[in-house]
Design a protein around this motif. Structure first.
Motif: not given
Length: 292
Positions: A73-83, A88-98, A242-248
């Motif tokens: 509903h707003h790009e200010a929120y949407g941009r955070l999906v790939r912040h 980077g925090v999630l990759q540190a926990l799980w690896g490169p594929d998020i 489903y694959d369009r939900l990949m962020v990294a």
């Protein structure tokens, strides 16, 4: 990135707070955009595709409990999906594929923001493994009095999925604290300054108390998963969506299977409830459980 101590804390507790992930300018933009949504809620009289409202909501005093799927509903929120700080925090926990899942913005306005009942996110959407987490973006400073997330430490390692079904056997989305399945008195708050983020494990038992302070508490929650975690209930929109939900990183057609406990959120309740007001009649019992 995370320090080794932060990784160990996440593994031990099931949640961490990472400070200063968003800049003051990013926080200010989120606050302004959210104020606009609340102002427009004056024209809304009941829950709809965007808003969940407090019971006391009126056009004169708009009181919004949740903005659904704010990233749509707003790009200010949407941009955070790939912040990069979040990813980077999630990759540190799980690896490169998020992979992203969805988002919601929970608002607890000063003096009346509702409690969220005790639950595990895992009960709503079990996957082939449990490398899933919710990332909370603090839009306001969070202290104990304004209803921060409360986590039961180590509950993400419990060997069961706790019961989220009502007396009729239908999934209602909340635990019954009267059963004392966990020690709620051990709950720890996830507090911090605006611009910090929280990360809590998908199996961590958590909830939050009402906002009794004179300050707002707005928490923007994003759900993420490792790319090789696949939903057991399927993905009806198809593999391309489903694959369009990949962020990294890269998607995979090989789900990773882990020996994790699963209880399906079935059968669904005949009337859709929520973790604010659920069909076990647990409303207003939050404090009693936390105090025991």
């Amino acid at each position: 990135m995370l320090t080794e101590a932060q990784k160990q804390q996440y593994d031990r507790v099931g949640a961490i707070v990472v400070p200063d992930v968003l800049s003051p300018a990013e926080v200010a933009e989120l606050r302004a955009v959210t104020d606009g949504f609340v102002e427009r809620a004056r024209q809304v009289t009941r829950h709809d595709a965007i808003y969940d409202l407090e019971d006391s909501h009126t056009p004169e005093q708009p009181r919004v409990r949740r903005i659904k799927a704010p990233h749509l509903h707003h790009e200010a929120y949407g941009r955070l999906v790939r912040h990069p700080g979040i990813v980077g925090v999630l990759q540190a926990l799980w690896g490169p594929d998020i992979r992203f899942d969805t988002a919601k913005l929970n608002l607890k306005s000063a003096g009346f923001g509702a409690a969220v009942e005790w639950h595990q996110d895992w009960a709503f959407y079990p996957h082939t493994n449990d490398d899933l987490a919710a990332v909370g973006v603090m839009m306001d400073d969070m202290a104990l009095e304004n209803g921060p997330l409360l986590i039961i430490p180590g509950s993400h390692k419990d060997p069961v999925v706790y019961d989220h079904h009502g007396e009729d056997g239908c999934f209602c989305g909340a635990m019954d604290p009267g059963k004392k399945e966990v020690d709620y008195a051990r709950a720890v708050p996830l507090t911090g300054k605006a611009g910090s983020i929280t990360i809590h494990h998908v199996r961590a038992v958590h909830g939050s108390a009402p906002n009794t302070s004179d300050r707002d508490r707005r928490l923007l929650l994003f759900q993420f998963r490792a790319a090789d975690a696949w939903p057991l209930l399927g993905f009806p929109e198809g593999i391309e969506a489903y694959d369009r939900l990949m962020v990294a990183g890269q998607p995979t057609l090989s789900p990773r299977l882990a020996p994790v406990p699963v209880r399906l959120p079935l059968p669904p309740a005949s009337k859709q409830g929520s973790i604010y007001e659920n069909q076990k009649g647990l409303k207003n019992r939050f404090f009693a459980a936390a105090a025991e």
